[in-house]
Scaffold this motif. Sequence first.
Motif, short mmCIF file in Angstrom:
data_model
loop_
_atom_site.label_atom_id
_atom_site.label_comp_id
_atom_site.label_asym_id
_atom_site.label_seq_id
_atom_site.Cartn_x
_atom_site.Cartn_y
_atom_site.Cartn_z
N ALA A 1 3.55 -77.17 46.81
CA ALA A 1 3.41 -78.50 46.17
C ALA A 1 4.72 -78.73 45.56
CB ALA A 1 2.43 -78.60 45.00
N GLY A 2 5.38 -77.75 45.09
CA GLY A 2 6.79 -77.85 44.88
C GLY A 2 7.76 -78.00 45.82
N HIS A 3 7.70 -77.27 46.89
CA HIS A 3 8.27 -77.66 48.22
C HIS A 3 8.19 -79.15 48.40
CE1 HIS A 3 7.79 -73.15 49.35
NE2 HIS A 3 8.80 -73.18 48.29
N ALA A 4 6.96 -79.54 48.43
CA ALA A 4 6.59 -81.00 48.93
C ALA A 4 7.13 -81.99 47.98
CB ALA A 4 5.10 -81.17 49.30
N ASP A 5 7.23 -81.52 46.82
CA ASP A 5 7.94 -82.55 45.66
C ASP A 5 9.45 -82.76 46.13
OD1 ASP A 5 7.38 -84.36 43.79
OD2 ASP A 5 8.27 -83.03 42.23
N ILE A 6 10.23 -81.68 46.34
CA ILE A 6 11.48 -81.84 46.63
C ILE A 6 11.88 -82.24 48.08
CG2 ILE A 6 13.48 -80.46 47.19
CD1 ILE A 6 12.56 -78.42 45.11
N LEU A 7 11.00 -81.97 49.16
CA LEU A 7 11.01 -82.69 50.24
C LEU A 7 10.86 -84.24 50.08
CD1 LEU A 7 9.06 -80.30 52.65
CD2 LEU A 7 11.60 -80.46 52.17
N ARG A 8 9.88 -84.69 49.44
CA ARG A 8 9.59 -86.13 49.30
C ARG A 8 10.72 -86.68 48.58
NH1 ARG A 8 5.25 -89.98 50.37
NH2 ARG A 8 6.26 -91.89 50.00
N GLU A 9 11.30 -86.16 47.59
CA GLU A 9 12.27 -86.78 46.64
C GLU A 9 13.56 -86.75 47.97
OE1 GLU A 9 15.06 -85.81 42.96
OE2 GLU A 9 13.43 -84.45 43.29
N GLN A 10 13.79 -85.92 48.50
CA GLN A 10 14.86 -86.18 49.50
C GLN A 10 14.67 -87.29 50.61
OE1 GLN A 10 14.92 -82.23 51.46
NE2 GLN A 10 16.78 -81.99 50.59
N LEU A 11 13.29 -87.41 50.89
CA LEU A 11 13.25 -88.59 51.78
C LEU A 11 13.26 -89.98 51.21
CD1 LEU A 11 10.09 -87.12 53.63
CD2 LEU A 11 12.08 -87.82 54.59
N ASP A 12 12.62 -90.06 50.16
CA ASP A 12 12.74 -91.62 49.61
C ASP A 12 12.79 -91.76 47.97
OD1 ASP A 12 10.16 -90.95 49.29
OD2 ASP A 12 9.20 -92.36 50.30
N GLY A 13 13.01 -90.59 47.18
CA GLY A 13 12.98 -90.32 46.06
C GLY A 13 11.61 -90.46 45.14
N VAL A 14 10.32 -90.36 45.77
CA VAL A 14 9.38 -90.40 45.23
C VAL A 14 9.04 -88.95 44.65
CG1 VAL A 14 6.79 -90.73 45.59
CG2 VAL A 14 8.25 -92.20 46.40
N VAL A 15 8.58 -89.19 43.69
CA VAL A 15 8.47 -87.67 42.96
C VAL A 15 7.07 -87.84 41.98
CG1 VAL A 15 10.86 -86.89 42.73
CG2 VAL A 15 9.60 -88.35 40.89
N GLY A 16 6.62 -86.57 41.56
CA GLY A 16 5.58 -86.48 40.75
C GLY A 16 4.12 -86.05 41.38
#
Length: 190
Positions: free
Chosen positions: A140-155
């Motif tokens: 989930a931590g990896h996913a958070d960073i990946l998603r932030e890289q894509l479009d800035g969505v975090v949490g």
Amino acid sequence: MIDDFAKQYLHSDLREVRETMLWKLDGLAEYDARRPLTSTGTNLLGLIKHLSNTEARYFGEVFGRPFPERLPWWGADKWATEHESRTEIVDRYRRAWAHSDATITALDIDAPGHVPWWPRPDVKLFNVMVHVLTETNRHAGHADILREQLDGVVGTDAGNTALREKGTAFWANHRAKVEKAAKAADPAQA
């Protein structure tokens, strides 16, 4: 009494982080859900596929309750081929949850299991619950960073807006401050 509490607590946390993992795919184009975002190919849909395998094997084979579907080999489970749909992978993850939940519900927290690939292979349901929860949180931590890289969505979910509410200017300034501190701490960067 404490055994029931521990089992329920771990199970509740596992359910929450599973939902977080799927939320990371919300609103993404097919390419963005699949594309490798690290040098080792880590991608969001691959993490979901891998966690399906993890849950199915740990809450299945380890307790003599095999998952009824064929699973990909370890290592081949961290990316989605062009022939695997997002729906297929997400649905398999949900079926793995149901299988895991049935195992967790049916067994006592001290029920014995056997993980032949571990150095100390004789385990309890407690050990496996902690392991799978840790593994899922890690991804989930990896996913958070990946998603932030894509479009800035975090949490952890769509309702978690505190970080986004600060806006891009705030985060650009914050990042610049962190970069400045990193350079200042390293004499080679001066």
